[in-house]
Design an enzyme around this catalytic site. Sequence first.
Site, PDB file in Angstrom:
ATOM      1  N   LYS A  16       8.948 -44.824  10.800  1.00 58.42           N
ATOM      2  CA  LYS A  16       7.798 -44.330  10.032  1.00 58.42           C
ATOM      3  C   LYS A  16       8.214 -44.038   8.579  1.00 58.42           C
ATOM      4  O   LYS A  16       7.550 -44.463   7.632  1.00 58.42           O
ATOM      5  CB  LYS A  16       7.243 -43.058  10.692  1.00 58.42           C
ATOM      6  CG  LYS A  16       6.032 -42.489   9.974  1.00 58.42           C
ATOM      7  CD  LYS A  16       5.539 -41.198  10.608  1.00 58.42           C
ATOM      8  CE  LYS A  16       4.287 -40.711   9.891  1.00 58.42           C
ATOM      9  NZ  LYS A  16       3.862 -39.376  10.318  1.00 58.42           N
ATOM     10  N   HIS A  34      18.351 -21.871  -9.998  1.00 56.91           N
ATOM     11  CA  HIS A  34      18.034 -22.390  -8.660  1.00 56.91           C
ATOM     12  C   HIS A  34      18.647 -23.790  -8.565  1.00 56.91           C
ATOM     13  O   HIS A  34      19.848 -23.956  -8.701  1.00 56.91           O
ATOM     14  CB  HIS A  34      16.511 -22.340  -8.495  1.00 56.91           C
ATOM     15  CG  HIS A  34      15.980 -22.540  -7.106  1.00 56.91           C
ATOM     16  ND1 HIS A  34      16.768 -22.623  -5.996  1.00 56.91           N
ATOM     17  CD2 HIS A  34      14.691 -22.688  -6.654  1.00 56.91           C
ATOM     18  CE1 HIS A  34      16.027 -22.801  -4.915  1.00 56.91           C
ATOM     19  NE2 HIS A  34      14.745 -22.851  -5.291  1.00 56.91           N
ATOM     20  N   VAL A  89      28.563 -18.434 -14.695  1.00 59.95           N
ATOM     21  CA  VAL A  89      29.277 -19.647 -14.303  1.00 59.95           C
ATOM     22  C   VAL A  89      28.423 -20.276 -13.203  1.00 59.95           C
ATOM     23  O   VAL A  89      28.298 -19.730 -12.099  1.00 59.95           O
ATOM     24  CB  VAL A  89      30.701 -19.304 -13.798  1.00 59.95           C
ATOM     25  CG1 VAL A  89      31.432 -20.570 -13.383  1.00 59.95           C
ATOM     26  CG2 VAL A  89      31.468 -18.572 -14.904  1.00 59.95           C
ATOM     27  N   PHE A 101      27.957 -20.361  -8.833  1.00 61.11           N
ATOM     28  CA  PHE A 101      28.604 -19.205  -8.197  1.00 61.11           C
ATOM     29  C   PHE A 101      27.595 -18.095  -7.956  1.00 61.11           C
ATOM     30  O   PHE A 101      26.666 -17.909  -8.747  1.00 61.11           O
ATOM     31  CB  PHE A 101      29.757 -18.678  -9.075  1.00 61.11           C
ATOM     32  CG  PHE A 101      30.972 -19.528  -8.939  1.00 61.11           C
ATOM     33  CD1 PHE A 101      31.947 -19.233  -7.998  1.00 61.11           C
ATOM     34  CD2 PHE A 101      31.105 -20.673  -9.719  1.00 61.11           C
ATOM     35  CE1 PHE A 101      33.049 -20.061  -7.839  1.00 61.11           C
ATOM     36  CE2 PHE A 101      32.203 -21.506  -9.563  1.00 61.11           C
ATOM     37  CZ  PHE A 101      33.180 -21.193  -8.624  1.00 61.11           C
ATOM     38  N   HIS A 105      25.274 -15.642  -4.977  1.00 65.84           N
ATOM     39  CA  HIS A 105      24.127 -15.915  -4.116  1.00 65.84           C
ATOM     40  C   HIS A 105      23.350 -14.643  -3.852  1.00 65.84           C
ATOM     41  O   HIS A 105      23.929 -13.564  -3.782  1.00 65.84           O
ATOM     42  CB  HIS A 105      24.564 -16.548  -2.780  1.00 65.84           C
ATOM     43  CG  HIS A 105      23.442 -17.239  -2.116  1.00 65.84           C
ATOM     44  ND1 HIS A 105      22.628 -16.614  -1.210  1.00 65.84           N
ATOM     45  CD2 HIS A 105      22.965 -18.492  -2.284  1.00 65.84           C
ATOM     46  CE1 HIS A 105      21.698 -17.474  -0.831  1.00 65.84           C
ATOM     47  NE2 HIS A 105      21.877 -18.605  -1.460  1.00 65.84           N
ATOM     48  N   ARG A 124      27.454 -23.335   3.595  1.00 68.42           N
ATOM     49  CA  ARG A 124      27.259 -24.747   3.257  1.00 68.42           C
ATOM     50  C   ARG A 124      28.416 -25.274   2.408  1.00 68.42           C
ATOM     51  O   ARG A 124      28.735 -26.460   2.427  1.00 68.42           O
ATOM     52  CB  ARG A 124      25.923 -24.918   2.516  1.00 68.42           C
ATOM     53  CG  ARG A 124      24.734 -24.409   3.316  1.00 68.42           C
ATOM     54  CD  ARG A 124      23.496 -24.255   2.460  1.00 68.42           C
ATOM     55  NE  ARG A 124      23.688 -23.330   1.349  1.00 68.42           N
ATOM     56  CZ  ARG A 124      22.796 -23.107   0.398  1.00 68.42           C
ATOM     57  NH1 ARG A 124      21.637 -23.749   0.426  1.00 68.42           N
ATOM     58  NH2 ARG A 124      23.042 -22.251  -0.590  1.00 68.42           N
ATOM     59  N   ASP A 139      25.789 -25.537  -4.608  1.00 64.50           N
ATOM     60  CA  ASP A 139      25.664 -26.386  -5.796  1.00 64.50           C
ATOM     61  C   ASP A 139      27.006 -26.775  -6.419  1.00 64.50           C
ATOM     62  O   ASP A 139      27.120 -27.835  -7.031  1.00 64.50           O
ATOM     63  CB  ASP A 139      24.803 -25.688  -6.855  1.00 64.50           C
ATOM     64  CG  ASP A 139      23.364 -25.596  -6.404  1.00 64.50           C
ATOM     65  OD1 ASP A 139      22.864 -26.588  -5.865  1.00 64.50           O
ATOM     66  OD2 ASP A 139      22.752 -24.521  -6.565  1.00 64.50           O
ATOM     67  N   ARG A 185      14.945 -30.942  -0.113  1.00 63.24           N
ATOM     68  CA  ARG A 185      14.183 -29.702   0.101  1.00 63.24           C
ATOM     69  C   ARG A 185      12.703 -29.972   0.382  1.00 63.24           C
ATOM     70  O   ARG A 185      11.998 -29.099   0.892  1.00 63.24           O
ATOM     71  CB  ARG A 185      14.375 -28.768  -1.096  1.00 63.24           C
ATOM     72  CG  ARG A 185      13.819 -27.359  -0.956  1.00 63.24           C
ATOM     73  CD  ARG A 185      14.328 -26.584   0.241  1.00 63.24           C
ATOM     74  NE  ARG A 185      15.766 -26.375   0.311  1.00 63.24           N
ATOM     75  CZ  ARG A 185      16.439 -25.388  -0.287  1.00 63.24           C
ATOM     76  NH1 ARG A 185      15.782 -24.513  -1.007  1.00 63.24           N
ATOM     77  NH2 ARG A 185      17.747 -25.270  -0.142  1.00 63.24           N
TER      78      ARG A 185
HETATM   79  C1  LIG Z   1      22.373 -16.912  -7.682  1.00 62.90           C
HETATM   80  C2  LIG Z   1      22.086 -15.745  -8.621  1.00 62.90           C
HETATM   81  C3  LIG Z   1      20.807 -16.048  -9.417  1.00 62.90           C
HETATM   82  C4  LIG Z   1      21.913 -14.494  -7.787  1.00 62.90           C
HETATM   83  O1  LIG Z   1      21.588 -13.533  -8.672  1.00 62.90           O
HETATM   84  P1  LIG Z   1      21.361 -11.989  -8.304  1.00 62.90           P
HETATM   85  O2  LIG Z   1      21.347 -11.773  -6.854  1.00 62.90           O
HETATM   86  O3  LIG Z   1      20.164 -11.578  -9.062  1.00 62.90           O
HETATM   87  O4  LIG Z   1      22.678 -11.321  -8.854  1.00 62.90           O
HETATM   88  P2  LIG Z   1      22.812 -10.670 -10.264  1.00 62.90           P
HETATM   89  O5  LIG Z   1      22.313 -11.603 -11.324  1.00 62.90           O
HETATM   90  O6  LIG Z   1      22.195  -9.321 -10.198  1.00 62.90           O
HETATM   91  O7  LIG Z   1      24.392 -10.559 -10.396  1.00 62.90           O
HETATM   92  C5  LIG Z   1      25.164  -9.416 -10.070  1.00 62.90           C
HETATM   93  C6  LIG Z   1      26.358  -9.375 -11.009  1.00 62.90           C
HETATM   94  O8  LIG Z   1      27.159 -10.535 -10.816  1.00 62.90           O
HETATM   95  C7  LIG Z   1      27.202 -11.305 -12.012  1.00 62.90           C
HETATM   96  N1  LIG Z   1      27.050 -12.699 -11.648  1.00 62.90           N
HETATM   97  C8  LIG Z   1      26.265 -13.196 -10.668  1.00 62.90           C
HETATM   98  N2  LIG Z   1      26.389 -14.522 -10.636  1.00 62.90           N
HETATM   99  C9  LIG Z   1      27.250 -14.847 -11.601  1.00 62.90           C
HETATM  100  C10 LIG Z   1      27.758 -16.076 -12.055  1.00 62.90           C
HETATM  101  N3  LIG Z   1      27.390 -17.224 -11.481  1.00 62.90           N
HETATM  102  N4  LIG Z   1      28.648 -16.068 -13.093  1.00 62.90           N
HETATM  103  C11 LIG Z   1      29.015 -14.923 -13.658  1.00 62.90           C
HETATM  104  N5  LIG Z   1      28.558 -13.717 -13.273  1.00 62.90           N
HETATM  105  C12 LIG Z   1      27.685 -13.694 -12.257  1.00 62.90           C
HETATM  106  C13 LIG Z   1      26.015 -10.841 -12.841  1.00 62.90           C
HETATM  107  O9  LIG Z   1      26.212 -11.081 -14.212  1.00 62.90           O
HETATM  108  C14 LIG Z   1      25.967  -9.389 -12.473  1.00 62.90           C
HETATM  109  O10 LIG Z   1      27.000  -8.729 -13.171  1.00 62.90           O
HETATM  110  P3  LIG Z   1      26.766  -7.245 -13.732  1.00 62.90           P
HETATM  111  O11 LIG Z   1      26.521  -6.402 -12.504  1.00 62.90           O
HETATM  112  O12 LIG Z   1      28.023  -6.940 -14.447  1.00 62.90           O
HETATM  113  O13 LIG Z   1      25.549  -7.313 -14.609  1.00 62.90           O
HETATM  114  C15 LIG Z   1      23.280 -15.549  -9.597  1.00 62.90           C
HETATM  115  O14 LIG Z   1      24.462 -15.368  -8.865  1.00 62.90           O
HETATM  116  C16 LIG Z   1      23.409 -16.691 -10.576  1.00 62.90           C
HETATM  117  O15 LIG Z   1      22.748 -16.684 -11.619  1.00 62.90           O
HETATM  118  N6  LIG Z   1      24.271 -17.705 -10.266  1.00 62.90           N
HETATM  119  C17 LIG Z   1      24.417 -18.849 -11.124  1.00 62.90           C
HETATM  120  C18 LIG Z   1      23.307 -19.861 -10.869  1.00 62.90           C
HETATM  121  C19 LIG Z   1      23.445 -20.547  -9.535  1.00 62.90           C
HETATM  122  O16 LIG Z   1      24.530 -20.955  -9.131  1.00 62.90           O
HETATM  123  N7  LIG Z   1      22.304 -20.707  -8.864  1.00 62.90           N
HETATM  124  C20 LIG Z   1      22.247 -21.356  -7.578  1.00 62.90           C
HETATM  125  C21 LIG Z   1      21.973 -20.348  -6.530  1.00 62.90           C
HETATM  126  S1  LIG Z   1      22.120 -21.022  -4.893  1.00 62.90           S
END
Ligand SMILES: CC(C)(COP(=O)(O)OP(=O)(O)OC[C@H]1O[C@@H](n2cnc3c(N)ncnc32)[C@H](O)[C@@H]1OP(=O)(O)O)[C@@H](O)C(=O)NCCC(=O)NCCS
Length: 378
Positions: A73, A223, A257, A260, A262, A271, A313, A338
């Site tokens: 399909k 995301h 960065v 990194f 979650h 994963r 990612d 997705r």
């Molecule tokens: C995934 C993500 C959005 C989750 O965000 P969250 O749960 O809201 O976590 P926060 O943004 O509150 O981060 C908490 C702390 O870790 C730090 N942090 C989180 N992810 C980070 C990253 N990828 N690089 C550097 N620092 C990071 C934040 O700056 C924050 O530091 P602080 O407390 O000194 O301010 C976040 O980790 C991120 O932006 N990652 C990079 C984008 C990414 O890989 N997205 C795919 C997700 S599957």
Amino acid sequence: MTTTKEQKKTGGLAGIVAGDSSICLCSAEDENLYYRGFSIEDLTDHSSFEETAFLLLRGYLPKPNELQDYRKKLKRLRNIPSSLKKVLELIPAQASMMDVLRTGCSFLGTIEPESSNTNALDIADRIIASLPSMLLYWKIFHDGNKIPNLEIEEESLAGYILHLLHGKPPKEEHRRCIDISLILYAEHEFNASTFTARTITSTLSDFYSAICGGIGALRGPLHGGANEKAMELIEEIANPKEAKAHTLDLLSKKQLVMGFGHRVYTKSDPRTVVIKKIVKNLIKTKKEAELFEIAEIIEKVMWDEKQLFPNLDFYSALAYHFCGIPTPMFTPLFVIARSAGWAAHILEQRAHNKLIRPVSNYIGPSHQSWSKAKRNDS
Ligand SMILES: CC(C)(COP(=O)(O)OP(=O)(O)OC[C@H]1O[C@@H](n2cnc3c(N)ncnc32)[C@H](O)[C@@H]1OP(=O)(O)O)[C@@H](O)C(=O)NCCC(=O)NCCS
């Protein structure tokens, strides 16, 4: 109104349970991921993207004949109408591939609209099967200004994508790598794009609108867009010797960065274990070994400095790169995978629908008078 500490913690709805679902468990407790109760290791060891999509959408593993029929399909639904091809030809060659998918999906919704006579599962299958064709039709057309032939003999969606992209049958290890990556990316409960699709669905809107909304949400680098940014980061580091200093420099400048961290997992992303093993096995050249070494150094620095781990990612970027996929196509591949998860959530939302409409915590000025404000102006 003041914002209490408790309310502040809910920023970005972190930790808020926003509804019931029986599709996927993204478990913070055992840091594992399950689709309909099957662990991601089990599925990536034994299943295929097609079987996983069936499981997500229909709720059970298909019997062998059902899987065969489903594969047929999806294969039948790959081809796209000529009017859609014309639209894809009109989209500029410099456009983002995410915009190509969003526009293609939206246009498909105008020529094959959802109505009371259509079966939502058929629309789901049509979208899953045709998104790769839209993307690659547009790419091949603009790369070579030739009319792409979408009718190639490939059983799996993974093989179809690679064959169309490279113009020849793919190596088996690349086909399996993309198949596994599609399984890993297929579903992840109430992430931003899925929640967007469910919110749109909750207004009783149509299937295509919900998928287009999902694509829009996935585009952002916090995301789905993170896999492309992760590749750019790994490539901008000249050699492994510079990887540590480069990463420390980003952290000292408080830069994210990409790839990194979650929202749900706290120690590791289940994963990543799967995809990293595959990436390691794909290494063939000195250059690829060097890129992998750079990635591992970034991983170590991120853990040592911030206790942050690579999410799916990060190593998916290298997996795609080693399979010869151009970086701007990384997030679109995430969309293709997705779309199965989004579709399952659209169906589930419809089955138990309640309009999604939260309230905000108002922090603006208290009551004001228009005439008083105007008087003060003059
Ligand atoms: C995934 C993500 C959005 C989750 O965000 P969250 O749960 O809201 O976590 P926060 O943004 O509150 O981060 C908490 C702390 O870790 C730090 N942090 C989180 N992810 C980070 C990253 N990828 N690089 C550097 N620092 C990071 C934040 O700056 C924050 O530091 P602080 O407390 O000194 O301010 C976040 O980790 C991120 O932006 N990652 C990079 C984008 C990414 O890989 N997205 C795919 C997700 S599957």
